[in-house]
Motif scaffolding. Structure first.
Motif, PDB file in Angstrom:
ATOM      1  N   VAL A   1     -15.694 -33.437 -25.014  1.00 12.61           N
ATOM      2  CA  VAL A   1     -14.844 -33.401 -26.265  1.00 12.61           C
ATOM      3  C   VAL A   1     -13.774 -32.537 -26.028  1.00 12.61           C
ATOM      4  N   ILE A   2     -12.401 -32.795 -26.452  1.00 14.59           N
ATOM      5  CA  ILE A   2     -11.261 -32.189 -26.144  1.00 14.59           C
ATOM      6  C   ILE A   2     -10.583 -32.042 -27.458  1.00 14.59           C
ATOM      7  N   ASP A   3     -10.879 -30.716 -28.272  1.00 14.67           N
ATOM      8  CA  ASP A   3     -10.220 -30.785 -29.480  1.00 14.67           C
ATOM      9  C   ASP A   3      -9.987 -29.400 -29.817  1.00 14.67           C
ATOM     10  N   ASP A   4      -9.218 -29.069 -30.295  1.00 10.76           N
ATOM     11  CA  ASP A   4      -8.586 -27.593 -30.470  1.00 10.76           C
ATOM     12  C   ASP A   4      -9.542 -26.739 -31.746  1.00 10.76           C
ATOM     13  N   GLU A   5     -10.232 -27.770 -32.519  1.00 13.22           N
ATOM     14  CA  GLU A   5     -10.661 -26.880 -33.722  1.00 13.22           C
ATOM     15  C   GLU A   5     -12.166 -26.635 -33.538  1.00 13.22           C
ATOM     16  N   GLU A   6     -12.611 -25.309 -33.390  1.00 12.06           N
ATOM     17  CA  GLU A   6     -13.661 -24.988 -33.145  1.00 12.06           C
ATOM     18  C   GLU A   6     -14.773 -25.732 -33.959  1.00 12.06           C
ATOM     19  N   GLN A   7     -14.418 -26.004 -35.330  1.00  8.16           N
ATOM     20  CA  GLN A   7     -15.489 -26.609 -36.319  1.00  8.16           C
ATOM     21  C   GLN A   7     -15.959 -27.965 -35.767  1.00  8.16           C
ATOM     22  N   ILE A   8     -15.012 -28.579 -35.054  1.00  7.70           N
ATOM     23  CA  ILE A   8     -15.037 -30.102 -34.989  1.00  7.70           C
ATOM     24  C   ILE A   8     -15.982 -30.205 -33.614  1.00  7.70           C
ATOM     25  N   ARG A   9     -15.594 -29.016 -32.669  1.00  5.87           N
ATOM     26  CA  ARG A   9     -16.014 -29.001 -31.444  1.00  5.87           C
ATOM     27  C   ARG A   9     -17.612 -28.528 -31.672  1.00  5.87           C
ATOM     28  N   ARG A  10     -18.211 -27.677 -32.676  1.00  9.59           N
ATOM     29  CA  ARG A  10     -19.296 -27.423 -32.785  1.00  9.59           C
ATOM     30  C   ARG A  10     -20.131 -28.538 -33.411  1.00  9.59           C
ATOM     31  N   ALA A  11     -19.592 -29.272 -34.422  1.00 11.38           N
ATOM     32  CA  ALA A  11     -20.301 -30.461 -35.097  1.00 11.38           C
ATOM     33  C   ALA A  11     -20.392 -31.399 -34.103  1.00 11.38           C
ATOM     34  N   LEU A  12     -19.393 -31.642 -32.946  1.00 14.76           N
ATOM     35  CA  LEU A  12     -19.764 -32.826 -32.172  1.00 14.76           C
ATOM     36  C   LEU A  12     -20.798 -32.545 -31.245  1.00 14.76           C
ATOM     37  N   ARG A  13     -20.511 -31.255 -30.723  1.00 12.15           N
ATOM     38  CA  ARG A  13     -21.565 -30.836 -29.840  1.00 12.15           C
ATOM     39  C   ARG A  13     -23.106 -30.994 -30.270  1.00 12.15           C
ATOM     40  N   SER A  14     -23.108 -30.552 -31.515  1.00 13.19           N
ATOM     41  CA  SER A  14     -24.431 -30.308 -32.110  1.00 13.19           C
ATOM     42  C   SER A  14     -25.079 -32.182 -32.411  1.00 13.19           C
ATOM     43  N   VAL A  15     -24.230 -32.962 -32.876  1.00 12.01           N
ATOM     44  CA  VAL A  15     -24.551 -34.270 -33.140  1.00 12.01           C
ATOM     45  C   VAL A  15     -24.874 -34.819 -31.789  1.00 12.01           C
ATOM     46  N   LEU A  16     -24.091 -34.648 -30.846  1.00  7.71           N
ATOM     47  CA  LEU A  16     -24.176 -35.548 -29.436  1.00  7.71           C
ATOM     48  C   LEU A  16     -25.316 -34.938 -28.885  1.00  7.71           C
ATOM     49  N   GLN A  17     -25.684 -33.599 -28.780  1.00  6.45           N
ATOM     50  CA  GLN A  17     -26.701 -33.220 -28.174  1.00  6.45           C
ATOM     51  C   GLN A  17     -27.897 -33.792 -28.732  1.00  6.45           C
TER      52      GLN A  17
END
Lengths: 519, 242
Positions: free
Chosen positions: B17-33
């Motif tokens: 995931v390449i995104d500069d926004e912390e919130q999006i990174r966290r959300a995507l990480r949590s959903v994908l994991q």
């Protein structure tokens, strides 16, 4: 008038000489048969004519010269100043007296007449300016009118009007007459604005109009610059509005010599500029006020629409956190469903706001291409929440011609109308989406079986923030949906309206032009 | 959408995931994991490019607005060597950058905000293509539509639909790429071949005929959706999540 101005300029003396010389040449062959008194009598009308044409000064010159000519050429002994007969002396003195008095009177009369004519023209000019003052709206048109009048009526060689910019400098708005605006002209106008002083010509009647009009203040203004005309500040109670410039015709005595006339014109110009500036300011103020009002409505509506779902989400999520590990998976799931719904609402509010502001600022121009309406409706159908999908019935004829539209914008329009229909009609009622061709238009509609829109609200529903009183439903939303619809349809040269459905319900119809649609 | 293969998408694929926004990174990480993907996150384009080389992800999710370099530039550089799917995130429908990214080699886009269901469906669709390969798919079903890729036969509600060769090729291409956008250019290349000079107008005519044959009556497509300015998207059964 023109002859007298011409005489005033340079040719006064030579004209007198030529006129008297001609008269002398005609009479000289007959001097043996003419009595000196008769000659003198014949010279009187000539002197009067010169007086009339040339004014007081010419008449004095002509009278004196005629006296000498008569003495020298017509009174014996000839070619001598000596007068032998005492009778001739008397006659000649009388002649001189008559020539001078009559000449001066005639000259004065003529000058007064000229002045009266000039004043009349000036009054007429001021009348014209005043009536323009009321009717004219454009600063450029008014300024151009004024400078042309200054050239035509006041006899300026060139005239220009500079207005004061917000930075306080002079900017040229109109010019007339010969020659382009030099840098000097602007610099001097700047100087006048900065110092609130006029640069005037010394051109009263007792200073001979010569080839170099002199300015009083120009020396202070810019060293090394000699103003070639008058710079009159356009002054109002609020300060300086600009500068009126007038340069005399090269070598002539201008009618605005005393700058009295120029001042009168300047006053009219100043009044116009002030009124125009105040009018602009007033228009600006009212536009600002209107936009403030809309902003206030927007802010209150928006903060409500953004905060409500946010508050709901916060309450639910913190509620779940509060309950900690104890709350069952089922409860978590149902709460999250509600949260997702609130977030959807939040998203659509934000989208409404962005879309409308992009539309209104012309940042979202349609990029029309040829599409089948069905393609657009396919996308619309996809966007309907799954739970509501079976309520919407699409039915369009197979032979519907393609239409030239911005796909995303039209999809936005139909989606908004479908969302509205779903919201405003009971869950058990279906919503129908249809289309047909009527003449050179394609009509697409969304029809529901809700309460419908009362007649007096059929126009208002498309206004920003309008909420129907009679609907009895409080659907939420920004109140911008139909305003966005109207704006997009307008961008497509189409129309949108709402009509009644029998026995109850509303049909929102969008009409799009089919003209120019290439197949 | 179903295919003949087993539940392949749920294996632990690696997603960057390449995104500069912390919130999006966290959300995507949590959903994908939560769905058993291995997740790497990068905050900047530069970091993303390095991680892409380092970890060789199976799929890359790329935000178009990055602090250090444009997302378009990242996509372009990735495409010089990376063959896996790139899914671009953009803020707005009809965003010009989104279309530019597809032209530069991105495979798909998602408009923010998107639901987890939408994102997972897209990821599955893209990974299925890379993991299982096209040859192993024999039959595609969506709603009332059955496409037999091996026999080149299509039925709608059990009734055979008579498609021309081109129409079938278009449908097969779209259906194999279900739930992801297929650009007009890609369709022209795949169906008519790279040498054939054709235009999107011709393509639209064929798609229109195809729709008449397979879409439900009423003139509103349910399977083949138009992506304005880009191309088309086949909606599988998963794509109906909203």
């Amino acid at each position: 008038m023109r002859l007298s101005r011409f005489l005033n300029a340079f040719w006064g003396i030579p004209f007198v000489i030529v006129a008297l010389g001609a008269a002398t040449a005609v009479m000289l062959p007959f001097r043996s048969v003419l009595h000196p008194a008769q000659v003198m009598l014949l010279f009187v009308p000539i002197v009067l004519w010169i007086a009339r044409a040339g004014g007081v000064r010419s008449s004095i010159t002509a009278g004196t010269l005629a006296f000498l000519l008569v003495d020298f050429l017509f009174v014996p002994p000839y070619y001598q100043v000596v007068v032998s007969s005492p009778v001739d002396w008397v006659t000649m003195i009388v002649f001189l007296g008559v020539a001078l008095v009559a000449g001066i009177q005639t000259g004065r009369m003529k000058e007064r007449e000229n002045a009266a004519v000039q004043r009349q023209r000036e009054i007429a000019l001021l009348n014209r300016l005043s009536s323009r003052l009321v009717s004219e709206k454009s600063v450029e048109a008014m300024a151009s009118f004024i400078v042309h009048e200054v050239v035509a009526v006041l006899g300026a060689g060139r005239s220009a009007i500079f207005v004061r910019t917000e930075a306080g400098t002079a900017t040229l708005v109109a010019e007339a007459g010969d020659g382009p605006a030099g840098l000097t002209e602007r610099a001097l106008a700047d100087w006048v604005l900065r110092n609130d002083k006029a640069i005037a010509l010394i051109a009263s009647d007792d200073v001979p109009p010569d080839l170099r009009p002199v300015s009083i203040d120009a020396a202070d203004a810019i060293s090394g610059v000699v103003a070639d005309g008058a710079y009159v500040p356009l002054q109002t109670s609020d300060g300086l509005e600009g500068v009126l410039y007038a340069r005399p015709l090269v070598g002539s005595k201008p009618a605005f010599a005393g700058t009295r006339q120029l001042l009168a014109v300047a006053n009219v110009a100043a009044a116009f500029l002030e009124r125009s500036r105040l009018g602009e300011a007033a228009a600006h103020t009212s536009a600002v006020r209107e936009s403030d009002r809309l902003k206030a409505t927007l802010v209150s509506s928006v903060s409500h629409e953004l905060k409500t779902p946010l508050a709901a989400v916060t309450a639910r999520v913190t509620g779940l956190l509060e309950e900690g590990e104890d709350c069952g998976a089922e409860r978590v799931h149902s709460e999250l469903l509600a949260v997702a719904e609130d977030l959807g609402r939040l998203d659509s509010s934000i989208r409404d706001l962005l879309d409308l502001s992009r539309l209104e600022s012309d940042a979202w121009r349609p990029r029309p291409e040829i599409y089948d309406l069905g393609e657009v409706l396919g996308t619309v159908a996809q966007r309907i929440p799954v739970g509501q999908r079976q309520r919407v019935r699409f039915g369009i004829p197979d032979d519907l011609p393609p239409v030239r539209v911005d796909f995303n914008q039209l999809a936005r329009v139909i989606s908004s109308l479908v969302d509205n229909a779903l919201t405003y009609s009971p869950e058990v009622e279906s919503v129908a989406v249809g289309a047909r061709v009527l003449g050179r238009e394609m009509l697409a509609w969304v029809e529901d079986h809700g309460p419908g829109v009362p007649d007096d609200e059929k126009q208002q529903v498309f206004e920003k923030f309008f909420r129907g009183a009679a609907s009895g439903v409080s659907p939420g939303g920004t109140g911008l949906g139909l305003a966005i619809v109207r704006e997009i349809v307008r961008h497509h040269d189409g129309r949108v309206w709402v009509e009644d459905v029998d026995p109850h319900g509303a049909r929102f119809v969008v009409s799009l032009p089919l003209e120019g649609t290439a197949q | 959408m179903t295919d003949s293969g087993p539940g392949a998408p749920e294996r632990s694929a690696r997603v960057l995931v390449i995104d500069d926004e912390e919130q999006i990174r966290r959300a995507l990480r949590s959903v994908l994991q939560a769905h058993h993907y291995m997740v790497d996150v990068a905050e900047t384009g530069g970091e993303g490019l390095e991680l892409a080389i380092d970890r060789t992800p199976d799929l890359i999710i790329l935000d178009l607005s990055l602090p250090d370099m444009s997302g378009l530039k990242v996509a372009e550089e990735l495409r010089t060597w990376y063959v896996g799917p790139i899914v671009v995130l953009s803020v707005r429908d009809g965003d010009a950058d989104k279309i530019a990214a597809l032209d530069l080699g991105a495979d798909d886009y998602l408009t923010k905000p998107f639901s987890a269901g939408e994102l997972l469906a897209r990821i599955r669709a893209h990974l299925r293509r890379t993991v299982s390969g096209e040859a192993s798919i024999r039959e595609i079903r969506a709603g009332e539509l059955v496409i037999d890729l091996a026999r080149r036969q299509v039925t709608v509600s059990g009734e055979p639909a008579h498609l021309t060769r081109t129409e079938f090729d278009i449908l097969a291409l779209l259906a194999r790429n279900a739930d992801r956008v297929v650009t007009s250019r890609m369709m022209l290349e795949q169906v008519w071949g790279p040498d054939y000079i054709s235009d999107t107008q011709t393509l639209r005519v064929h798609v229109s005929h195809l729709r008449h044959k397979i879409e439900p009556a009423g003139g509103v497509p349910r399977y083949i959706l138009t992506e304005p300015g880009v191309g088309f998207r086949f909606v599988g059964d998963e794509g109906t999540a909203s």
